[in-house]
Design a protein around this motif. Structure first.
Motif, PDB file in Angstrom:
ATOM      1  N   TYR A 299     -20.875  25.733  68.438  1.00 48.42           N
ATOM      2  CA  TYR A 299     -21.120  24.322  68.741  1.00 48.42           C
ATOM      3  C   TYR A 299     -22.573  24.049  69.126  1.00 48.42           C
ATOM      4  O   TYR A 299     -22.958  22.898  69.269  1.00 48.42           O
ATOM      5  CB  TYR A 299     -20.200  23.859  69.877  1.00 48.42           C
TER       6      TYR A 299
ATOM      7  N   TYR B 200     -20.944  17.398  70.941  1.00 49.43           N
ATOM      8  CA  TYR B 200     -20.407  18.169  69.820  1.00 49.43           C
ATOM      9  C   TYR B 200     -19.131  18.895  70.232  1.00 49.43           C
ATOM     10  O   TYR B 200     -18.169  18.968  69.461  1.00 49.43           O
ATOM     11  CB  TYR B 200     -21.441  19.176  69.318  1.00 49.43           C
TER      12      TYR B 200
ATOM     13  N   ALA C  73     -18.691  16.932  64.593  1.00 48.04           N
ATOM     14  CA  ALA C  73     -19.825  16.427  63.824  1.00 48.04           C
ATOM     15  C   ALA C  73     -20.153  14.965  64.114  1.00 48.04           C
ATOM     16  O   ALA C  73     -21.254  14.507  63.795  1.00 48.04           O
ATOM     17  CB  ALA C  73     -19.562  16.608  62.331  1.00 48.04           C
TER      18      ALA C  73
END
Length: 203
Positions: free
Chosen positions: A72, A93, A98
Protein backbone atom coordinates in the motif's frame (compact mmCIF):
# COMPACT_ATOMS: atom_id res chain seq x y z
CA UNK A 1 9.57 14.00 10.16
CA UNK A 2 8.11 10.61 11.04
CA UNK A 3 9.50 7.51 9.38
CA UNK A 4 7.16 5.67 7.04
CA UNK A 5 7.34 2.70 9.44
CA UNK A 6 5.97 4.92 12.21
CA UNK A 7 3.20 6.12 9.90
CA UNK A 8 2.31 2.52 9.02
CA UNK A 9 2.15 1.64 12.72
CA UNK A 10 -0.17 4.58 13.33
CA UNK A 11 -2.43 3.44 10.50
CA UNK A 12 -2.64 -0.03 12.04
CA UNK A 13 -3.49 1.50 15.42
CA UNK A 14 -6.13 3.71 13.79
CA UNK A 15 -7.69 0.75 11.98
CA UNK A 16 -8.04 -1.26 15.21
CA UNK A 17 -8.35 -5.02 15.61
CA UNK A 18 -10.66 -7.65 14.19
CA UNK A 19 -14.07 -6.55 12.89
CA UNK A 20 -16.68 -8.25 10.74
CA UNK A 21 -19.20 -5.51 9.95
CA UNK A 22 -21.90 -6.65 7.48
CA UNK A 23 -22.14 -3.08 6.16
CA UNK A 24 -18.44 -2.99 5.27
CA UNK A 25 -17.80 -4.18 1.69
CA UNK A 26 -14.31 -5.20 2.81
CA UNK A 27 -15.71 -8.08 4.82
CA UNK A 28 -13.80 -9.51 7.81
CA UNK A 29 -10.89 -7.20 8.60
CA UNK A 30 -8.04 -7.19 11.12
CA UNK A 31 -5.76 -4.17 11.66
CA UNK A 32 -7.21 -2.75 8.46
CA UNK A 33 -6.28 -5.79 6.33
CA UNK A 34 -9.33 -7.29 4.63
CA UNK A 35 -9.98 -10.92 3.85
CA UNK A 36 -9.91 -9.97 0.15
CA UNK A 37 -6.36 -8.63 0.51
CA UNK A 38 -5.26 -11.74 2.38
CA UNK A 39 -6.73 -13.96 -0.33
CA UNK A 40 -5.03 -11.91 -3.04
CA UNK A 41 -1.72 -12.33 -1.22
CA UNK A 42 -2.33 -16.02 -0.43
CA UNK A 43 -1.93 -15.54 3.33
CA UNK A 44 -3.06 -18.92 4.61
CA UNK A 45 -1.86 -18.35 8.17
CA UNK A 46 -3.61 -21.43 9.57
CA UNK A 47 -2.16 -23.57 6.76
CA UNK A 48 -5.43 -25.38 6.15
CA UNK A 49 -5.44 -24.86 2.39
CA UNK A 50 -7.77 -21.88 2.32
CA UNK A 51 -7.79 -18.22 3.35
CA UNK A 52 -10.82 -17.63 5.52
CA UNK A 53 -12.01 -15.68 8.53
CA UNK A 54 -9.71 -17.61 10.88
CA UNK A 55 -6.71 -16.41 8.93
CA UNK A 56 -7.96 -12.84 9.34
CA UNK A 57 -8.27 -13.39 13.09
CA UNK A 58 -4.71 -14.76 13.23
CA UNK A 59 -3.10 -11.82 11.48
CA UNK A 60 -0.62 -9.99 13.73
CA UNK A 61 -0.04 -6.27 14.04
CA UNK A 62 3.49 -6.73 12.69
CA UNK A 63 2.22 -8.61 9.64
CA UNK A 64 -0.32 -5.86 8.97
CA UNK A 65 2.38 -3.18 9.11
CA UNK A 66 4.51 -5.10 6.62
CA UNK A 67 1.54 -5.65 4.29
CA UNK A 68 0.81 -1.93 4.27
CA UNK A 69 4.43 -0.93 3.68
CA UNK A 70 4.90 -3.45 0.86
CA UNK A 71 1.54 -3.37 -0.91
CA UNK A 72 0.00 0.00 0.00
CA UNK A 73 3.04 2.29 0.10
CA UNK A 74 5.95 0.94 -1.93
CA UNK A 75 3.86 -1.08 -4.39
CA UNK A 76 1.61 1.76 -5.60
CA UNK A 77 4.55 4.20 -5.76
CA UNK A 78 3.46 6.55 -2.97
CA UNK A 79 7.12 6.90 -2.01
CA UNK A 80 7.59 8.96 -5.18
CA UNK A 81 5.13 11.66 -4.09
CA UNK A 82 6.27 14.83 -2.29
CA UNK A 83 7.17 13.73 1.22
CA UNK A 84 4.66 15.97 3.09
CA UNK A 85 1.84 14.36 1.06
CA UNK A 86 2.84 10.74 1.52
CA UNK A 87 1.27 10.09 4.94
CA UNK A 88 -2.23 11.23 3.92
CA UNK A 89 -2.20 9.38 0.58
CA UNK A 90 -0.81 6.26 2.28
CA UNK A 91 -3.51 6.37 4.96
CA UNK A 92 -6.19 6.86 2.32
CA UNK A 93 -4.81 4.04 0.16
CA UNK A 94 -5.18 1.66 3.10
CA UNK A 95 -8.75 2.85 3.53
CA UNK A 96 -9.88 3.24 -0.09
CA UNK A 97 -7.36 1.59 -2.39
CA UNK A 98 -6.70 3.19 -5.76
CA UNK A 99 -9.38 5.80 -5.07
CA UNK A 100 -6.75 7.49 -2.89
CA UNK A 101 -4.73 8.16 -6.03
CA UNK A 102 -7.74 9.09 -8.15
CA UNK A 103 -8.68 11.78 -5.63
CA UNK A 104 -5.16 13.21 -5.92
CA UNK A 105 -5.20 13.00 -9.72
CA UNK A 106 -8.51 14.85 -9.95
CA UNK A 107 -7.27 17.47 -7.50
CA UNK A 108 -4.08 18.31 -9.39
CA UNK A 109 -5.99 18.25 -12.70
CA UNK A 110 -8.37 20.85 -11.29
CA UNK A 111 -5.29 22.89 -10.38
CA UNK A 112 -4.25 22.85 -14.04
CA UNK A 113 -1.69 20.03 -14.04
CA UNK A 114 -2.32 17.11 -16.38
CA UNK A 115 -3.10 13.79 -14.71
CA UNK A 116 -5.34 10.93 -15.82
CA UNK A 117 -7.65 9.68 -13.01
CA UNK A 118 -6.72 6.02 -13.43
CA UNK A 119 -5.68 5.31 -9.84
CA UNK A 120 -2.07 4.57 -10.78
CA UNK A 121 1.01 6.61 -9.91
CA UNK A 122 2.87 6.74 -13.19
CA UNK A 123 5.28 9.32 -14.63
CA UNK A 124 2.48 11.68 -15.72
CA UNK A 125 0.89 11.68 -12.28
CA UNK A 126 4.22 12.11 -10.51
CA UNK A 127 5.11 15.07 -12.68
CA UNK A 128 1.70 16.68 -12.18
CA UNK A 129 1.73 16.19 -8.40
CA UNK A 130 5.24 17.57 -8.02
CA UNK A 131 4.33 20.56 -10.18
CA UNK A 132 1.22 21.17 -8.09
CA UNK A 133 3.21 20.88 -4.88
CA UNK A 134 5.82 23.35 -6.14
CA UNK A 135 3.04 25.75 -7.11
CA UNK A 136 1.25 25.49 -3.77
CA UNK A 137 3.60 23.87 -1.23
CA UNK A 138 1.70 25.25 1.74
CA UNK A 139 -1.71 24.17 0.51
CA UNK A 140 -1.63 20.86 -1.38
CA UNK A 141 -1.63 18.63 1.71
CA UNK A 142 -4.65 20.44 3.15
CA UNK A 143 -6.38 20.46 -0.25
CA UNK A 144 -5.90 16.70 -0.53
CA UNK A 145 -7.24 16.15 2.99
CA UNK A 146 -10.30 18.26 2.19
CA UNK A 147 -10.82 16.27 -1.02
CA UNK A 148 -10.65 13.08 1.07
CA UNK A 149 -13.29 14.45 3.41
CA UNK A 150 -15.52 15.37 0.47
CA UNK A 151 -15.07 11.87 -0.95
CA UNK A 152 -16.27 10.31 2.29
CA UNK A 153 -19.31 12.57 2.46
CA UNK A 154 -20.16 11.85 -1.19
CA UNK A 155 -19.77 8.11 -0.68
CA UNK A 156 -22.16 8.25 2.27
CA UNK A 157 -24.58 10.34 0.21
CA UNK A 158 -24.76 7.51 -2.31
CA UNK A 159 -24.63 4.58 0.10
CA UNK A 160 -26.84 4.94 3.19
CA UNK A 161 -25.26 1.88 4.83
CA UNK A 162 -21.95 3.78 4.96
CA UNK A 163 -23.33 6.82 6.74
CA UNK A 164 -22.50 5.40 10.15
CA UNK A 165 -18.83 5.76 9.26
CA UNK A 166 -19.20 9.48 8.51
CA UNK A 167 -21.70 10.42 11.22
CA UNK A 168 -22.07 9.16 14.78
CA UNK A 169 -25.39 8.10 16.22
CA UNK A 170 -25.47 11.44 18.04
CA UNK A 171 -24.95 13.28 14.74
CA UNK A 172 -21.30 14.28 15.24
CA UNK A 173 -18.33 13.55 13.03
CA UNK A 174 -17.84 9.86 12.37
CA UNK A 175 -14.59 7.96 12.01
CA UNK A 176 -14.16 8.70 8.31
CA UNK A 177 -14.40 12.46 8.79
CA UNK A 178 -12.10 12.46 11.80
CA UNK A 179 -9.64 10.34 9.85
CA UNK A 180 -9.52 12.80 6.97
CA UNK A 181 -9.24 15.78 9.30
CA UNK A 182 -6.27 14.21 11.08
CA UNK A 183 -4.29 15.27 7.99
CA UNK A 184 -5.85 18.74 7.59
CA UNK A 185 -4.73 21.91 9.37
CA UNK A 186 -7.11 22.69 12.19
CA UNK A 187 -8.20 25.95 10.59
CA UNK A 188 -9.77 23.89 7.79
CA UNK A 189 -11.65 21.47 10.05
CA UNK A 190 -15.41 21.70 9.75
CA UNK A 191 -17.22 23.05 12.76
CA UNK A 192 -19.73 20.72 14.36
CA UNK A 193 -22.51 22.94 13.03
CA UNK A 194 -21.09 22.77 9.50
CA UNK A 195 -20.80 18.99 9.72
CA UNK A 196 -24.35 18.63 10.95
CA UNK A 197 -25.58 20.86 8.16
CA UNK A 198 -23.72 18.72 5.61
CA UNK A 199 -25.42 15.52 6.78
CA UNK A 200 -28.80 17.04 7.63
CA UNK A 201 -30.60 15.29 4.77
CA UNK A 202 -29.37 11.82 5.74
CA UNK A 203 -31.84 9.48 7.36
Amino acid sequence: MQSIEDIASEIVAREGGFVNDPDDPGGPTNFGVTIHTMRRLGLDLTQDGQVDIEDVRNLTREQAVEIFLTHYFRGPGISGLPEPLQASVFDMYVNAGANAVRILQVLVSEMGFEATPDGEIGPLTLRAVHQAFEAAPGHLVDAYGIARRNYYYSLADRRPASRKYARTKAGGKGGWIKRAEAFISRKFHLSEDAHRARVATWR
